[in-house]
Scaffold this motif. Structure first.
Motif, PDB file in Angstrom:
ATOM      1  N   ALA A  19      -0.898   1.586  -3.445  1.00 27.91           N
ATOM      2  CA  ALA A  19      -0.126   1.265  -4.645  1.00 27.91           C
ATOM      3  C   ALA A  19       0.747   0.031  -4.440  1.00 27.91           C
ATOM      4  CB  ALA A  19       0.721   2.463  -5.045  1.00 27.91           C
ATOM      5  N   ALA A  20       1.295  -0.137  -3.265  1.00 31.99           N
ATOM      6  CA  ALA A  20       2.186  -1.263  -3.020  1.00 31.99           C
ATOM      7  C   ALA A  20       1.449  -2.565  -2.748  1.00 31.99           C
ATOM      8  CB  ALA A  20       3.095  -0.940  -1.836  1.00 31.99           C
ATOM      9  N   SER A  21       0.229  -2.486  -2.248  1.00 39.26           N
ATOM     10  CA  SER A  21      -0.433  -3.699  -1.786  1.00 39.26           C
ATOM     11  C   SER A  21      -1.700  -4.084  -2.535  1.00 39.26           C
ATOM     12  CB  SER A  21      -0.759  -3.559  -0.295  1.00 39.26           C
ATOM     13  OG  SER A  21      -1.626  -2.464  -0.096  1.00 39.26           O
ATOM     14  N   CYS A  22      -2.283  -3.189  -3.310  1.00 43.90           N
ATOM     15  CA  CYS A  22      -3.570  -3.462  -3.942  1.00 43.90           C
ATOM     16  C   CYS A  22      -3.558  -3.105  -5.427  1.00 43.90           C
ATOM     17  CB  CYS A  22      -4.674  -2.648  -3.265  1.00 43.90           C
ATOM     18  SG  CYS A  22      -4.906  -3.009  -1.519  1.00 43.90           S
ATOM     19  N   HIS A  23      -4.456  -3.755  -6.165  1.00 45.45           N
ATOM     20  CA  HIS A  23      -4.663  -3.450  -7.577  1.00 45.45           C
ATOM     21  C   HIS A  23      -6.135  -3.116  -7.762  1.00 45.45           C
ATOM     22  CE1 HIS A  23      -0.672  -4.919  -8.574  1.00 45.45           C
ATOM     23  NE2 HIS A  23      -0.917  -5.927  -7.753  1.00 45.45           N
ATOM     24  N   ILE A  24      -6.406  -2.017  -8.464  1.00 44.91           N
ATOM     25  CA  ILE A  24      -7.778  -1.534  -8.631  1.00 44.91           C
ATOM     26  C   ILE A  24      -8.053  -1.281 -10.104  1.00 44.91           C
ATOM     27  CG2 ILE A  24      -9.339   0.394  -8.181  1.00 44.91           C
ATOM     28  CD1 ILE A  24      -6.741  -0.194  -5.704  1.00 44.91           C
ATOM     29  N   SER A  25      -9.237  -1.648 -10.549  1.00 47.56           N
ATOM     30  CA  SER A  25      -9.713  -1.330 -11.884  1.00 47.56           C
ATOM     31  C   SER A  25     -10.946  -0.447 -11.737  1.00 47.56           C
ATOM     32  CB  SER A  25     -10.069  -2.619 -12.632  1.00 47.56           C
ATOM     33  OG  SER A  25     -10.633  -2.317 -13.878  1.00 47.56           O
ATOM     34  N   ILE A  51     -11.182  -5.015  -7.299  1.00 45.49           N
ATOM     35  CA  ILE A  51     -10.100  -4.758  -6.362  1.00 45.49           C
ATOM     36  C   ILE A  51      -9.450  -6.077  -5.946  1.00 45.49           C
ATOM     37  CG2 ILE A  51      -9.562  -3.819  -4.074  1.00 45.49           C
ATOM     38  CD1 ILE A  51     -12.016  -1.997  -4.408  1.00 45.49           C
ATOM     39  N   THR A  52      -8.124  -6.081  -5.910  1.00 40.86           N
ATOM     40  CA  THR A  52      -7.373  -7.196  -5.351  1.00 40.86           C
ATOM     41  C   THR A  52      -6.440  -6.624  -4.290  1.00 40.86           C
ATOM     42  OG1 THR A  52      -7.414  -8.312  -7.494  1.00 40.86           O
ATOM     43  CG2 THR A  52      -5.866  -9.155  -5.857  1.00 40.86           C
ATOM     44  N   CYS A  53      -6.678  -6.997  -3.046  1.00 39.86           N
ATOM     45  CA  CYS A  53      -5.863  -6.554  -1.907  1.00 39.86           C
ATOM     46  C   CYS A  53      -5.631  -7.751  -0.991  1.00 39.86           C
ATOM     47  CB  CYS A  53      -6.590  -5.479  -1.098  1.00 39.86           C
ATOM     48  SG  CYS A  53      -6.730  -3.882  -1.909  1.00 39.86           S
ATOM     49  N   PRO A  54      -4.615  -7.672  -0.135  1.00 41.29           N
ATOM     50  CA  PRO A  54      -4.390  -8.759   0.811  1.00 41.29           C
ATOM     51  C   PRO A  54      -5.635  -9.012   1.671  1.00 41.29           C
ATOM     52  CG  PRO A  54      -2.503  -7.282   0.794  1.00 41.29           C
ATOM     53  CD  PRO A  54      -3.586  -6.630  -0.018  1.00 41.29           C
ATOM     54  N   LYS A  55      -5.876 -10.272   1.950  1.00 41.16           N
ATOM     55  CA  LYS A  55      -7.047 -10.683   2.730  1.00 41.16           C
ATOM     56  C   LYS A  55      -7.117  -9.930   4.063  1.00 41.16           C
ATOM     57  CE  LYS A  55      -9.490 -14.724   4.396  1.00 41.16           C
ATOM     58  NZ  LYS A  55      -9.527 -16.180   4.415  1.00 41.16           N
ATOM     59  N   ALA A 118     -11.198  -6.789   2.069  1.00 40.77           N
ATOM     60  CA  ALA A 118     -10.538  -7.526   0.985  1.00 40.77           C
ATOM     61  C   ALA A 118     -10.524  -9.023   1.267  1.00 40.77           C
ATOM     62  CB  ALA A 118      -9.126  -7.006   0.783  1.00 40.77           C
ATOM     63  N   THR A 119     -10.678  -9.806   0.207  1.00 37.13           N
ATOM     64  CA  THR A 119     -10.723 -11.258   0.315  1.00 37.13           C
ATOM     65  C   THR A 119      -9.393 -11.920  -0.054  1.00 37.13           C
ATOM     66  OG1 THR A 119     -11.500 -11.465  -1.952  1.00 37.13           O
ATOM     67  CG2 THR A 119     -13.187 -11.297  -0.213  1.00 37.13           C
ATOM     68  N   GLY A 120      -8.440 -11.146  -0.574  1.00 36.22           N
ATOM     69  CA  GLY A 120      -7.168 -11.719  -1.003  1.00 36.22           C
ATOM     70  C   GLY A 120      -7.151 -12.097  -2.471  1.00 36.22           C
ATOM     71  N   VAL A 121      -8.315 -12.112  -3.101  1.00 34.19           N
ATOM     72  CA  VAL A 121      -8.441 -12.366  -4.535  1.00 34.19           C
ATOM     73  C   VAL A 121      -9.269 -11.236  -5.140  1.00 34.19           C
ATOM     74  CG1 VAL A 121      -8.267 -14.873  -4.297  1.00 34.19           C
ATOM     75  CG2 VAL A 121     -10.511 -13.792  -4.237  1.00 34.19           C
TER      76      VAL A 121
END
Length: 152
Positions: A19-25, A51-55, A118-121
């Motif tokens: 929840a703090a580091s990633c966004h998921i659809s 998904i958007t998570c830190p690289k 994760a790729t960071g984008v």
């Protein structure tokens, strides 16, 4: 007679730190129409989690049992007007050629989780929903719920 597949609804169960580091659809939606006489090999639809998570964060996405069948190996959708009318389907890692799912998208005990780094984008993590062909079912809309867990 054409059968409408309303679709699958994925219920997200996120990992503690996500929840703090990633966004998921999560994917939801219409899988199209199903006609046993026309769709002999079934219907296959590619879907994705966005998904958007830190690289560099390793991701593991698991899919639980069908709410209708309480099973991963034999997932089913139920007719919204008649719960006893069911349509067999499966979640697959790759395209289910010849109407079979060679690698089930599951929880690691039954079937295999999806994995990615994760790729960071924003990135898509893809899978297939396959509704098996030649099923004699009542007309109507079919739906199922599948719990999804995403752990970085």
């Amino acid at each position: 007679m054409k059968h409408s597949i309303l679709g699958l609804i994925f219920c997200g169960l996120n990992g503690v730190s996500i929840a703090a580091s990633c966004h998921i659809s999560l994917p939801t939606g219409d899988l199209g129409g199903y006609e046993p006489a026309v769709n002999e090999a079934g219907i296959s639809v590619q879907q994705a989690f966005w998904i958007t998570c830190p690289k560099g964060v390793p991701l593991q996405i698991t899919a639980g049992p069908s709410q209708t069948s309480s099973n991963i190996q034999n997932r089913q959708m139920r007719n919204s007007n008649n719960a006893s009318s069911r349509l067999n389907y499966q979640l697959c890692h790759s395209y289910p050629g010849a109407g079979t799912c060679s690698r089930i998208f599951g929880d690691g005990q039954v079937g295999l989780p999806l994995t990615a780094t994760a790729t960071g984008v924003q990135q898509g993590v893809y899978f297939w929903t396959h509704v098996y062909g030649k099923q004699k079912v009542e007309s109507g809309e079919y739906i199922d719920y599948v719990p999804i867990s995403i752990n970085p």
